[in-house]
Design a protein around this motif. Structure first.
Motif, mmCIF file in Angstrom:
data_model
loop_
_atom_site.group_PDB
_atom_site.id
_atom_site.type_symbol
_atom_site.label_atom_id
_atom_site.label_comp_id
_atom_site.label_asym_id
_atom_site.label_seq_id
_atom_site.Cartn_x
_atom_site.Cartn_y
_atom_site.Cartn_z
ATOM 1 N N GLU A 103 -41.225 54.155 -97.254
ATOM 2 C CA GLU A 103 -40.264 53.145 -96.822
ATOM 3 C C GLU A 103 -39.854 53.293 -95.357
ATOM 4 O O GLU A 103 -39.328 52.366 -94.769
ATOM 5 C CB GLU A 103 -39.017 53.162 -97.719
ATOM 6 C CG GLU A 103 -38.230 54.461 -97.707
ATOM 7 C CD GLU A 103 -38.765 55.485 -98.693
ATOM 8 O OE1 GLU A 103 -39.936 55.367 -99.101
ATOM 9 O OE2 GLU A 103 -38.019 56.423 -99.020
ATOM 10 N N ASP A 104 -40.108 54.448 -94.786
ATOM 11 C CA ASP A 104 -39.654 54.681 -93.422
ATOM 12 C C ASP A 104 -40.799 54.677 -92.410
ATOM 13 O O ASP A 104 -40.604 55.014 -91.249
ATOM 14 C CB ASP A 104 -38.899 56.011 -93.360
ATOM 15 C CG ASP A 104 -37.947 56.034 -92.172
ATOM 16 O OD1 ASP A 104 -37.446 54.957 -91.806
ATOM 17 O OD2 ASP A 104 -37.713 57.119 -91.623
ATOM 18 N N GLU A 120 -44.754 52.718 -91.163
ATOM 19 C CA GLU A 120 -45.528 51.479 -91.207
ATOM 20 C C GLU A 120 -47.012 51.831 -91.282
ATOM 21 O O GLU A 120 -47.469 52.717 -90.559
ATOM 22 C CB GLU A 120 -45.267 50.656 -89.938
ATOM 23 C CG GLU A 120 -43.800 50.322 -89.733
ATOM 24 C CD GLU A 120 -43.534 49.783 -88.338
ATOM 25 O OE1 GLU A 120 -44.274 48.880 -87.900
ATOM 26 O OE2 GLU A 120 -42.601 50.271 -87.685
ATOM 27 N N ARG A 174 -44.457 55.538 -87.085
ATOM 28 C CA ARG A 174 -43.018 55.320 -87.078
ATOM 29 C C ARG A 174 -42.565 55.242 -85.623
ATOM 30 O O ARG A 174 -42.760 56.175 -84.842
ATOM 31 C CB ARG A 174 -42.277 56.462 -87.772
ATOM 32 C CG ARG A 174 -40.852 56.070 -88.177
ATOM 33 C CD ARG A 174 -39.864 57.150 -87.895
ATOM 34 N NE ARG A 174 -38.595 56.866 -88.539
ATOM 35 C CZ ARG A 174 -37.589 56.204 -87.921
ATOM 36 N NH1 ARG A 174 -37.736 55.748 -86.683
ATOM 37 N NH2 ARG A 174 -36.446 55.998 -88.546
#
Lengths: 433, 368
Positions: free
Chosen positions: A273-274, A276, A298
């Protein structure tokens, strides 16, 4: 800061200095911690390079530096050279069809094979040829492990304790697939040296009983990015430990010049979730089995744009990638206006034999780029490399202009790496490898 | 040959360059939007107060060749009257960054340290570090400064303790009793800087007024600014107030003539009749908080909503990705990774129409 232990020789590119250079290499190899075998390889490699340079730039001023690293010895040759001279730095300059004209490149090829890494950088008119010899470390004894329940609260801290670093390497090797674990983890002493020597950073999760619950490492990739391996989680509570390790990494680089964190060897534990997903490289393991490699990113700060170059043939790919990532870029198209391209092309080659991977990095543009690339591909395929990659730094228009030569030789754009070079880096992969 | 490695101290070489954001026109072009709402710097969109606006609009060109008052003489008289102090207790600077720098230069030498929190206004830490001074950072406790941890972090080389009240970016605050206990324990062994940049936004019983504590605590230094409530951020003007003896020391390291005439006059005018302006701004901020809280409830997001004209929101994605997506909708927020709050954003509270657009943009991005 200049390494206080660096040994520097200023001489001329002349074979008359061979014995002196051999002597210095022998002494440095011993003092800087290489074993006898590696020292012999260092001696032979520097000899080959000196002979090569004496032919390439006869009598030119030359600086030789031997520097001890945390887990290796770096040898650099710095010299000035004309563009046209540099063609012989292609690892293919003396391939199967080696001609008399190109025989000089044999020295470079031999030096590359005797060392653990050879790369060439160009800084204006100066060229820096870097040779790396790794210290020898004992291999890890394989063992079976199972994930355990942590005792009490798990805390996260910088990895600095040698015993725990070695334990973490052993646990990661036992619990994760081979392709997800850096080769260095199989020689944990090397990881300890790299971390304590500042070449590698690490985060460690420890429970109240002092057990190593997780591990993650990272190192600089460019002036504004780092790449990480992990997170490796050894407890049954995987999510929380993985998140803690990742947050430790983010916190460690949050107030540094780092703009981007990129995965090198990510694990399935990485909190999705944190980060890409930039894309997945369809790599193959050395035995030919598929080994797809997702690449995660990120951003560390507000990204308010960059200027990048592209060739029209890659523009579509780039625009789609930037749109998907919501990255704003001024995309400038390079075009050929009939100007002459001076000199001949040069590509530095970096090898990762354990991953059957070779990476080509453009050093110089040239009208013969397509042919040079063809030579590289043929040589690397013949050597059994299954994964041949090219990195184009889009800060440089001349690198973007190599697109037609790359596409013609079977390379395809795969992944865009934000801030991975001076600007973003486009990764192309040879489709037939 | 220029050898920067030899010339530049190690603590400067290793220091991160702060990169300010690009001008609005450039950002709008890059993100292909026709407007941009800046909700990233806690600016007050209602300002400046009318009296200050008139000064800005009417500043006579004939004054531009003339140096400003080097020590903001007239403004210090006004501040003294407003807070019932001596003008010598005030020092006016080019924004709070300059007064932070002056205080650190005045009291810290090589080997000294400062103490502050790890997740607060970053300039205390930055200025200390680029000055070669150690910054000791204590973790926040429940999003607030932890007085016990800060007291424990001190040693004989600690010269200054920085407390941001209310804290930027969490909005937490110490009440008067907590602050007094802290100051009593410090017992004048260190300078205590109380940064009240957001003081005028707070309307809470029990919130301390640093100015009223100065007589009892001669080691206390209070920072205030005209950049936030008074909306004079473009003019860069702030001030500190302390005991005359402490101010006399800080003045020795302070750059004179650093505050221009327009800023001095506008700041003085801003305080002339600030009651209605402050009330209007507080109402705007309160309404903005309500909107954000409603949005967070709708999206199931955690909101750290304290005092000040800003709130923090925990987002279910990378804060830097959310920034890019919101920018593509013409809304600029502050990512919190640089504050060591990865996965959080900070939003400045603005007028109703802008907050509605922010909420629409968040819904569009997080619930497309």
């Amino acid at each position: 800061m200049t390494n206080q232990r660096t040994i520097t020789l200023r001489l001329h590119a002349d074979t008359a200095w061979i014995r002196m250079v051999q002597g210095v290499a022998e002494q440095c190899g011993t003092v800087f911690g290489l074993d006898h075998g590696k020292t012999l390889r260092l001696i032979m490699a520097v000899e080959e390079i000196l002979v090569y340079l004496a032919d390439l730039t006869p009598q030119a001023p030359l600086e030789l530096n031997l520097t001890p690293g945390a887990s290796h010895v770096d040898t650099t040759f710095s010299f000035a050279a004309r563009d046209a001279d540099l063609w012989a730095m292609n690892i293919t300059a003396c391939g199967a069809d080696c001609t008399e004209e190109n025989i000089q490149a044999m020295g470079l090829l031999l030096a590359a094979r005797m060392s653990d890494g050879l790369d060439v950088r160009r800084d204006g008119a100066n060229v820096i040829l870097r040779l790396r010899l790794d210290r020898s470390y004992p291999d890890l004894e394989t063992r079976q492990s199972e994930r355990f329940a942590p005792r009490g609260e798990v805390l996260f801290q910088p990895a600095l304790d040698p015993s725990r670093i070695k334990e973490a390497c052993a646990l990661a090797t036992a619990l994760y697939p081979e392709a997800a674990v850096p080769q260095a983890f199989r020689t944990p002493g090397k990881v300890v040296d790299q971390i304590l020597g500042g070449e590698l950073s690490g985060a460690m999760a420890l429970d109240q009983g002092g057990n190593v619950c997780g591990f993650m490492t990272w190192s600089p990739r460019s002036a504004t990015s780092v790449s990480f391996c992990g997170p490796y989680v050894f407890t049954s509570k995987r999510t929380a430990v993985a998140r803690g390790l990742t947050e430790h990494l983010v916190g460690a680089v949050a107030r540094t010049p780092v703009s981007a964190i990129l995965s090198q060897l990510p694990t399935e534990d990485l909190p999705r979730e944190d980060v890409e997903l930039l894309g997945t490289l369809p790599l193959l393991a050395a035995d030919g089995t598929p080994c797809p490699m997702p690449i995660w990113y990120r951003g560390m700060r507000e990204d308010n744009g960059l200027a990048v170059w592209t060739h029209p043939e890659l523009e579509g790919f780039l625009r789609t990638a930037y749109e998907q990532l919501f990255l704003m870029r001024d995309i400038h198209a390079v075009s050929h206006q009939g100007e002459q391209v001076a000199g001949r092309s040069v590509f530095a080659t970096s090898f990762q034999p354990e991953a059957s991977q070779a990476l080509l990095i453009p050093m110089l543009d040239g009208a013969d780029a397509s042919g040079t690339l063809h030579g590289h591909v043929q040589l690397l395929l013949s050597e059994g490399y299954r994964n041949i990659l090219v990195h184009l730094d889009l800060a440089h228009g001349w690198q973007a202009a190599l697109a037609p030569a790359l596409l013609k030789n079977g390379f395809q754009p795969r992944v865009l790496l934000p801030h991975a070079g001076q600007a973003d880096v486009l990764v192309l992969q040879h489709a037939g490898s | 040959m220029l050898d920067l490695e030899r010339l530049v101290p190690a603590h400067v070489r290793s220091f991160e360059v702060y990169t300010p954001s690009k001008p609005d026109q450039e950002l709008m072009r890059l993100f292909r939007v026709d407007h941009l709402h800046r909700l990233n710097n806690n600016e007050n969109p209602l300002g400046p107060p009318p009296e200050a606006a008139r000064i800005v609009q009417g500043f006579p060109p004939r004054l531009t060749p003339i140096y400003p008052s080097g020590d903001a003489y007239a403004l210090r008289q006004i501040l003294a009257g407003r807070f019932a102090k001596s003008p010598d207790q005030f020092l006016v600077g080019n924004g709070s960054c300059e007064v932070i720098s002056s205080v650190i230069k005045a009291f810290c030498a090589e080997g000294d340290n400062i103490v502050t929190a790890d997740r607060t206004f970053a300039v205390y830490e930055w200025v200390a570090k680029f000055s070669g001074i150690e910054a000791r950072l204590t973790p926040l406790k429940d999003f607030g400064f932890d007085p016990d941890a800060m007291l424990a972090a001190r040693d004989e080389r600690t010269k200054i303790v920085f407390v941001c009240n209310p804290n930027n970016p969490t909005g937490t605050w110490w009440d008067t009793a907590t602050l007094r206990r802290f100051l009593d324990t410090v017992d004048s062994r260190q300078i205590v800087v109380l940064d009240e940049a957001y003081f005028e936004f707070v309307d809470q019983i029990g919130f301390p007024d640093g100015m009223k504590l100065l007589e009892q605590y001669p080691n206390l230094v209070v920072f205030r600014t005209f950049s936030k409530m008074y909306a004079l951020a473009a003019l860069r003007i702030g001030y500190l107030c302390s005991s005359p003896a402490v101010v006399d020391i800080i003045r020795r390291t302070h750059v004179v003539y650093s505050v221009n005439s327009l800023a001095q006059q506008a700041a003085a005018a801003a305080m002339e009749n600030d009651g209605p302006f402050i009330a209007a701004t507080r109402a705007m901020v309160a309404a903005g908080k309500e909107k954000v809280l409603t949005l967070c409830g709708e999206l199931g997001l955690t909101c750290q909503c304290g005092e000040g004209n800003f709130v923090m929101i925990r987002v279910p994605t990378s804060d830097t990705l959310l920034y890019r997506k919101l920018m593509a909708k013409g809304v600029m927020i502050r990512t919190m990774t640089g504050f060591r709050f990865p996965g959080w954003i900070r939003v400045s509270l603005a007028r109703e129409d802008v907050m509605e657009e922010f909420c629409r943009a968040m819904l569009g991005v997080l619930r497309p």
